[in-house]
Design an enzyme around this catalytic site. Sequence first.
Site, PDB file in Angstrom:
ATOM      1  CD  GLN A 251      -2.724  -1.135  -0.142  1.00 27.19           C
ATOM      2  OE1 GLN A 251      -3.470  -0.223  -0.479  1.00 27.19           O
ATOM      3  NE2 GLN A 251      -2.511  -2.192  -0.913  1.00 27.19           N
ATOM      4  CG  HIS A 254      -1.417   2.292  -3.926  1.00 24.17           C
ATOM      5  ND1 HIS A 254      -1.794   2.175  -5.237  1.00 24.17           N
ATOM      6  CD2 HIS A 254      -1.912   1.205  -3.289  1.00 24.17           C
ATOM      7  CE1 HIS A 254      -2.479   1.059  -5.394  1.00 24.17           C
ATOM      8  NE2 HIS A 254      -2.561   0.444  -4.234  1.00 24.17           N
ATOM      9  CD  GLU A 319      -8.594   1.623   0.568  1.00 24.76           C
ATOM     10  OE1 GLU A 319      -8.926   1.615  -0.628  1.00 24.76           O
ATOM     11  OE2 GLU A 319      -7.531   2.157   0.963  1.00 24.76           O
ATOM     12  CG  HIS A 320      -7.097  -2.480   1.715  1.00 25.01           C
ATOM     13  ND1 HIS A 320      -6.608  -1.249   1.324  1.00 25.01           N
ATOM     14  CD2 HIS A 320      -7.707  -3.014   0.629  1.00 25.01           C
ATOM     15  CE1 HIS A 320      -6.916  -1.051   0.049  1.00 25.01           C
ATOM     16  NE2 HIS A 320      -7.583  -2.097  -0.392  1.00 25.01           N
ATOM     17  CG  ASP A 353      -5.358  -4.285  -4.599  1.00 22.91           C
ATOM     18  OD1 ASP A 353      -6.363  -3.762  -4.100  1.00 22.91           O
ATOM     19  OD2 ASP A 353      -4.206  -3.905  -4.369  1.00 22.91           O
ATOM     20  CG  HIS A 412     -50.758  16.339   3.366  1.00 28.29           C
ATOM     21  ND1 HIS A 412     -50.349  17.535   2.848  1.00 28.29           N
ATOM     22  CD2 HIS A 412     -49.732  15.460   3.144  1.00 28.29           C
ATOM     23  CE1 HIS A 412     -49.135  17.412   2.346  1.00 28.29           C
ATOM     24  NE2 HIS A 412     -48.733  16.160   2.506  1.00 28.29           N
TER      25      HIS A 412
END
Length: 423
Positions: A251, A254, A319-320, A353, A412
Amino acid sequence: MKIIKVTENVSLKRTIDTGTEKQRKAVEAIIEQVRQDGDQAVAQLTETFDRVSLSSFVVTQAEIDAAYEQINENVLEAIREAIENIRDFHMRQKRQSWMTTKEDGTILGQQITPLDSVGVYVPGGTAAYPSSIMMNVIPAQVAGVKKVVMVSPPQQDGSWSAGVLVTAHELGVTDMFKVGGAQAVAALAYGTETIPQVDKIVGPGNIYVALAKRAVFGEVAIDMIAGPSEIVVLADDGANPAFIAADLLSQAEHDPLSSSVLVTPSNEVAENVKIEVEKQLQKLPRKEIAQKSIEDYGAIYVTASMAEAVDVVNKLAPEHLEVLVEEPMLYLGQIRHAGAIFLGPYSAETVGDYFAGPNHVLPTNGTARFSSPLNVDDFTKKSSIISYSKQAFLANADKITTLARLEGLEAHARAIDIRLEDK
C-alpha cells in the site's frame, strides 16, 4: 517505522485532500467551459493539460485490434479469469423486486431498477489500471445498466495502453473516449456532441477529478470521494514478519500519502516487522514513494492484549484489514469497521486488488464506519410500491387525517376526507 505503545485513543493518520482554492476555481472554470462549448472545450483542455491533440476522442476498432496483438496469452487468460471471479461474486449481490399482499387487499412492495447509464473514469496517462475497469464496470453490468461509458486520459501518443483496451473490450464496453481530468467528468455530467450524459460517475482519479466529481454531484450521482489508500494488519505473535512487511509496503508504494499500520500485542513481531520493512524497502522500484509513505503515515501500534488490538482496529476503521492470527475466524465477528477483511496468511491484500472477486473500491478516511465497498446496489435505485385497498383505506382513514392535522397540513387531510365523502 515508528513503534507506538498504545496507552489511550489511537487514530489512523490521514490526509484528506480537499484541494486548494486555486484548484477548486480551476475545476469550476473547466466544468463551465465544457457545459458551454462541449467537444470544442474538451479538445482544447485535453491539448492544454495532456499535451495531446486529438482529431477524435472515440476509441476505434483498429486500436482495439492492435491492442490484442500486444497482449500475450498469459495476460489475456489472467484478465478473463479475473473478470469471471469478479462477476461471480457480484452476481450474488443482486437483489430482486418484491411485493407482499395483506389480508385486507393492500399490496406493498419495492421495485428495483438499474440506472440507465453510468460513466466510468479510469486513471491513465503514464499508468494503466485494468483492475479499476473491472471493479467499476462489472457491478454496473450485473445490476443491469444498459449504457456504460468509459473515459480515460490518453497517453502522449494519443492512445490507451493495450491492457486497458483489451480489458474494456473483454467486458463488452463499447462507448470509450480518450478524455481525462476534470473535463472528462464534466463531459459525463452534462454531455457533449460526442460524449453522452450519464446518471452516475464512478472511478478514482487525481485531485482535479475528485474535485470535479464533488462539483457535479447533484446533477449526477457519484460513488465516493476516495482518499489515499490504507492498510491495517492485525497480527499475533505467530504471524510472519516478512509477510506483514510486504503487505504494508504494497500500500505504501501507491502514494506518499498512503497509510500502512500494524497492530499487535507482540513486541517481538513489532521489532521484526520494523526490520523487515527497512530491508524490503531497499529492493522496491518505487522506493522513494513507499519510504515517504512509511515515514509520514506508517506506524506500529503495540497493545497490551489481542482484545485491545481488536478495539484499536475498530477505531481505525481501515480501508483494508488483514487478520494474520492463528485462528482468524474467531475474530471476524468482533471486527465492526473495515472496508475489506482479509483472513489468514495467504489472503494478501493484493489478492483482493486483482483476482479474488470482491470489489477493491473501498471506503477510506475512516468512512468504513458507515459505508460499504462499491457493489451492485450502487448501480440501482429503489421505488416503493403502494396499492391500498378500499377496505384498508376505510379502516385507516381517520388515523391518517389525524396525523396530517397534527402536522398542520389540512390539504393532506382533505385528500382523505374527499374520498370518504364519495358515495
